[in-house]
Design an enzyme around this catalytic site. Structure first.
Site, mmCIF file in Angstrom:
data_model
loop_
_atom_site.group_PDB
_atom_site.id
_atom_site.type_symbol
_atom_site.label_atom_id
_atom_site.label_comp_id
_atom_site.label_asym_id
_atom_site.label_seq_id
_atom_site.Cartn_x
_atom_site.Cartn_y
_atom_site.Cartn_z
ATOM 1 N N LEU A 139 48.726 0.042 -34.430
ATOM 2 C CA LEU A 139 47.922 -1.105 -34.031
ATOM 3 C C LEU A 139 46.821 -0.578 -33.117
ATOM 4 C CD1 LEU A 139 50.602 -3.841 -33.153
ATOM 5 C CD2 LEU A 139 49.186 -3.724 -35.202
ATOM 6 N N ASP A 140 45.643 -1.183 -33.187
ATOM 7 C CA ASP A 140 44.564 -0.777 -32.297
ATOM 8 C C ASP A 140 44.959 -1.018 -30.841
ATOM 9 O OD1 ASP A 140 43.013 -0.191 -34.523
ATOM 10 O OD2 ASP A 140 42.136 -2.195 -34.597
ATOM 11 N N LYS A 141 44.309 -0.321 -29.927
ATOM 12 C CA LYS A 141 44.648 -0.391 -28.505
ATOM 13 C C LYS A 141 44.730 -1.824 -27.993
ATOM 14 C CE LYS A 141 42.941 0.983 -23.928
ATOM 15 N NZ LYS A 141 41.871 1.692 -23.180
ATOM 16 N N THR A 143 44.923 -4.644 -29.831
ATOM 17 C CA THR A 143 45.688 -5.553 -30.682
ATOM 18 C C THR A 143 47.143 -5.553 -30.223
ATOM 19 O OG1 THR A 143 44.233 -5.158 -32.580
ATOM 20 C CG2 THR A 143 46.412 -6.049 -33.051
ATOM 21 N N ARG A 238 39.819 -6.761 -38.867
ATOM 22 C CA ARG A 238 38.603 -6.921 -38.077
ATOM 23 C C ARG A 238 37.358 -6.737 -38.945
ATOM 24 N NH1 ARG A 238 39.523 -2.685 -33.381
ATOM 25 N NH2 ARG A 238 37.577 -3.601 -32.594
#
Length: 325
Positions: A139-141, A143, A238
């Site tokens: 997961l992105d930082k 998110t 996104r």
């Protein structure tokens, strides 16, 4: 990052006659996925009767001796740190973590400490012997939400294989700009942005990316979406939402310049102005347990900041739908 040596050896019988090399190996060494074995063959890590074979299409004839001497990346030099984790499930094979915003998943340039990997190595030191410390997907930082981590090489192989076959269920909550009329699916390839080094984009020669989405709730100038990933490209949700002109609220990379709606209360305007991360949360994760084969699902409610934003959007809608007389 360091590596761990894998040494495998097997003498086949006549039953493998005519089979591809990668298929014969994946059927014999069941703890390793076929895709991993294919990579090993391509890298020259596999010998058949003492001859290095680099083609997965190599046909077996029977009675060959096959030797595999491969390297897999393991956590190695990453340090264990006593960082609190919100673990929603754990057994001998896997654990599921509800990641908070601001936590980087893997150490990298400028982020050698304070990551989820550092925290996991403190909780389960044996993860240092697994590729990527057992983490199956990212997961992105900024998110939030659910991530699965394998605790054994067998579980890791099973979960990676499921992910590659698109057998995971992954559902996200997102609050996006503009009002979406109805749900749909988008099938648009994603690759590195041609000019922005840190961004991805929908481009003709990108990798295929499929996202399904439905409307959960409509507001005056925003929408609450439920999204499911069929593929797992970097920044996929996104990028797809931005491409469709419904960028995720607060997304610093893909939302563009924010337009203040005409009908907005001071409270909502203040919350939106202070919301500096993408309003995206991995709320549901489903998979087959690597040992039992049973399908299991976990859910995690939206974090406090997204819930506060959602409540403000509701209040804003009600304010302008029922103006005081």
């Amino acid at each position: 990052m360091t590596t761990q040596s894998i040494e495998l050896r097997h003498t086949f019988d006549e039953k493998v006659y005519g089979k591809r090399l990668d298929l014969a190996l994946s059927e014999t060494f069941e703890d390793y996925s076929r895709s991993r074995i294919q990579d090993w063959v391509k890298q020259g890590f596999v010998k058949v009767n003492d001859e290095v074979i680099t083609s997965n299409k190599h046909k077996m004839t029977g009675f060959e001796l096959v030797e595999v001497n491969a390297e897999v990346e393991v956590a190695g030099d990453w340090e264990a740190e006593a960082i609190e984790l919100n673990i929603v499930y754990e057994d001998d094979d896997l654990l599921v973590v509800n990641k908070p915003t601001g936590l980087v998943v893997h150490p990298g340039a400028g982020n050698q400490q304070g990551t989820m990997v550092n925290a996991l190595l403190h909780h389960v030191p044996e993860l240092q012997n697994l590729p990527r410390a057992g983490i199956i997907h990212r997961l992105d930082k900024e998110t939030t939400g659910l991530l699965v981590v394998a605790k054994t090489i067998g579980a890791h192989t099973s979960l990676v294989d499921q992910l590659q076959r698109r057998e995971f269920t992954r559902e996200y909550d997102a609050l996006v700009n503009r009002v979406m009329v109805s749900g749909n699916s988008i099938d648009a390839p994603i690759g590195r942005h041609p000019t922005k080094r840190t961004a991805m984009a929908v481009i003709p020669d990108g990798r295929r990316a499929i996202t399904h989405f439905r409307v959960a709730e409509k507001f005056l100038d925003h929408t609450h979406l439920k999204l499911r990933l069929e593929t797992g490209r970097t920044h996929q949700i996104r990028v797809h939402m931005s491409y469709l002109k419904f960028p995720i609220v607060g997304d610093p990379l893909y939302s563009g310049r924010y337009r203040v709606p005409n009908r907005i209360t001071p409270e909502l305007k203040d919350i939106l102005g202070k919301f500096k991360r993408q309003a995206l949360h991995a709320s549901l994760l489903g998979l087959k347990h690597p040992t039992t084969g049973d399908y299991i699902e976990w859910t995690a409610p939206m974090p406090a900041d997204m819930q506060k934003l959602r409540d403000a959007l509701v209040a804003n809608r009600e304010h302008f739908s029922n103006p005081e007389e």
